[in-house]
Write a protein that holds these residues in place. Structure first.
Motif, PDB file in Angstrom:
ATOM      1  N   VAL A  44       0.788  -1.240   0.000  1.00 27.73           N
ATOM      2  CA  VAL A  44       0.000   0.000   0.000  1.00 27.73           C
ATOM      3  C   VAL A  44       0.816   1.284   0.000  1.00 27.73           C
ATOM      4  CG1 VAL A  44      -1.943  -1.116   1.171  1.00 27.73           C
ATOM      5  CG2 VAL A  44      -0.177   0.019   2.539  1.00 27.73           C
ATOM      6  N   VAL A  45       2.088   1.219   0.399  1.00 30.63           N
ATOM      7  CA  VAL A  45       2.832   2.470   0.622  1.00 30.63           C
ATOM      8  C   VAL A  45       2.983   3.297  -0.652  1.00 30.63           C
ATOM      9  CG1 VAL A  45       5.109   1.379   0.293  1.00 30.63           C
ATOM     10  CG2 VAL A  45       4.903   3.468   1.676  1.00 30.63           C
ATOM     11  N   LYS A  46       3.216   2.654  -1.769  1.00 31.10           N
ATOM     12  CA  LYS A  46       3.375   3.395  -3.024  1.00 31.10           C
ATOM     13  C   LYS A  46       2.070   4.084  -3.410  1.00 31.10           C
ATOM     14  CE  LYS A  46       5.230   2.932  -7.712  1.00 31.10           C
ATOM     15  NZ  LYS A  46       5.822   1.979  -8.705  1.00 31.10           N
ATOM     16  N   GLY A  47       0.962   3.377  -3.242  1.00 31.53           N
ATOM     17  CA  GLY A  47      -0.330   3.955  -3.573  1.00 31.53           C
ATOM     18  C   GLY A  47      -0.714   5.105  -2.659  1.00 31.53           C
ATOM     19  N   VAL A  48      -0.247   5.077  -1.407  1.00 29.31           N
ATOM     20  CA  VAL A  48      -0.522   6.171  -0.475  1.00 29.31           C
ATOM     21  C   VAL A  48       0.298   7.406  -0.844  1.00 29.31           C
ATOM     22  CG1 VAL A  48      -0.234   6.949   1.913  1.00 29.31           C
ATOM     23  CG2 VAL A  48      -1.225   4.712   1.446  1.00 29.31           C
ATOM     24  N   CYS A  49       1.570   7.187  -1.131  1.00 32.44           N
ATOM     25  CA  CYS A  49       2.468   8.313  -1.429  1.00 32.44           C
ATOM     26  C   CYS A  49       2.244   8.899  -2.825  1.00 32.44           C
ATOM     27  CB  CYS A  49       3.922   7.862  -1.292  1.00 32.44           C
ATOM     28  SG  CYS A  49       4.362   7.333   0.378  1.00 32.44           S
TER      29      CYS A  49
END
Length: 421
Positions: free
Chosen positions: A382-387
């Protein structure tokens, strides 16, 4: 094998012991395989369903007040209601209506959920005692502690805002991080995100997850690891389980009377609110299934029926309730692996479920697995989609306002409330 770390990690996200993710996964997947019309799609607890269940039920406070066993019964009761709501919505035609949900709302909701998943996973990656340690440190900090107290007293629905505040504290106080857990978490996250390009092409998707989990487990077994681990996985009672003729499936069923009597109605303040919440949960759940099924239709020409898949969701959630699992939904990663292996019918899904069930007695191998590695599996997703929320960044004008507002409300309250608003 690629699903095992996910099952443990998402159980932790729900708010109970990680081993329960392993012991409860099989029956719901088996029920899904019997009801779905898709040869590829797999179902189970996902990061979003885990987060939504915990948020809707205020899982942390319930466990503190009543204990984990009582919480399992409460979660099971919620799964049952979501199963019922799914079938009711399918019968009144919601399956087709869901396909008309505006893209900005879907994009914003997806981003808001991803934020919630991220802040739920970070504490176990950076702190030896996870979220409990973070909360204790925040409570002792005058500035952050006052913010959290103000949010809880004046905006009780802003549970997401409390979690975000706790994580801002966590990220800005690296002196409190557990060194070995943090190293495992950072390296594990990097490898899961980049391992596909480093490993041989013939290896199946998810191999990087197995490698990270196995390496972290070996490290925990052979060195003085100070962080949290999965812990002991209780042995299955040989006299318990579902008997099908001469075969006994090693699955422990909950006492249905206890599930039915769980204070789920009181938790939501009455039947109307409970049914609305369960219906919103079911509707959000179906968005994932709809996205996966539509993708397979576009790429593989496999037609699908919205009412049938929504009924399958209801049946699977009902089976989840029987064993104490959180509500289930379509899993993109597991479905893609299923397609890659060349499956041609729902039988593959049912065989996978039976393998999970019969392998349960041997899952004690996961006992020393660091929670930091499991957090790495979740964060990497999820981190890439959040950033870098590509879908939201493509929006403009009113659509952009709608998308970002949906995302922010979802992230600072709860997924169910955010989608409902």
């Amino acid at each position: 094998a690629t699903s095992v770390p996910q099952l443990i990690a998402y159980a932790e996200t729900v708010g109970y012991a990680g081993y329960r993710g392993l012991s409860t996964a099989g029956p719901s997947l088996l029920a899904w395989g019997l009801a779905t019309g898709s040869p590829f799609m797999n179902a189970g607890v996902t990061s979003i369903t885990a987060l939504m269940a915990k948020s809707d039920l205020d899982g942390e406070s319930y466990v503190q007040e009543n204990g984990e066993e009582a919480y399992v019964e409460l979660v099971a009761a919620y799964s049952l209601w979501i199963g019922i709501a799914s079938i009711v919505l399918a019968l009144v035609g919601f399956g087709k209506l869901a396909q008309s949900v505006p893209k900005p709302v879907r994009s914003g909701f997806k981003w808001g959920c991803a934020v919630g998943v991220l802040v739920s996973a970070l504490p176990n990656g950076l702190f030896a005692k996870g979220a409990k340690e973070v909360k204790s440190l925040v409570a002792s900090d005058e500035f952050f502690g006052n913010i959290v107290n103000e949010l809880k007293s004046k905006v009780p629905a802003a549970t997401g805002a409390v979690n975000v505040t706790n994580n801002i504290f966590a990220l800005t106080h690296p002196m409190n991080w557990a060194v070995d857990a943090t190293i495992l978490f950072v390296v594990g996250t990097w490898f899961v995100m980049n391992g596909k390009g480093l490993l041989p092409k013939f290896l199946p998707p998810g191999t990087e997850v197995i490698i990270v989990t196995a390496a972290a487990t070996l490290y925990s077994m052979n060195f003085d690891y100070s962080g949290g681990v999965v812990g002991e996985i209780p042995a299955v009672d040989p006299d318990a389980g579902m008997k099908i003729g001469p075969i006994t499936l090693p699955v422990e069923l909950l006492d249905f009377q206890k599930v039915w009597n769980a204070p789920i109605v009181e938790r939501f303040g009455g039947y109307p609110v409970l049914f609305v919440s369960a219906s919103l949960f079911a509707a959000v759940n179906f968005l994932s299934i709809m996205g996966i099924a539509s993708g397979f239709e576009n790429e593989d020409g496999i037609a699908w029926s919205a009412p049938r898949e929504m009924i399958a969701q209801g049946v699977a959630c009902g089976a989840a309730a029987m064993v104490g699992s959180a509500p289930v939904s379509g899993s993109m990663s597991r479905s893609l692996v299923s397609r890659m292996t060349g499956t041609t019918s729902q039988l593959a899904c049912m065989i996978t479920a039976l393998i999970w069930i019969f392998m349960l007695p041997y899952m004690s191998i996961m006992t020393p697995t660091p929670k930091a590695a499991l957090s790495a599996v979740i964060v990497s997703a999820v981190v890439k989609g959040v950033c870098i929320p590509k879908d939201l960044l493509k929006l403009s004008g009113v659509d952009a306002v709608t998308g970002w507002l949906t995302g922010i409300i979802t992230s600072v309250t709860s997924p169910t409330l955010g989608f409902g608003i």
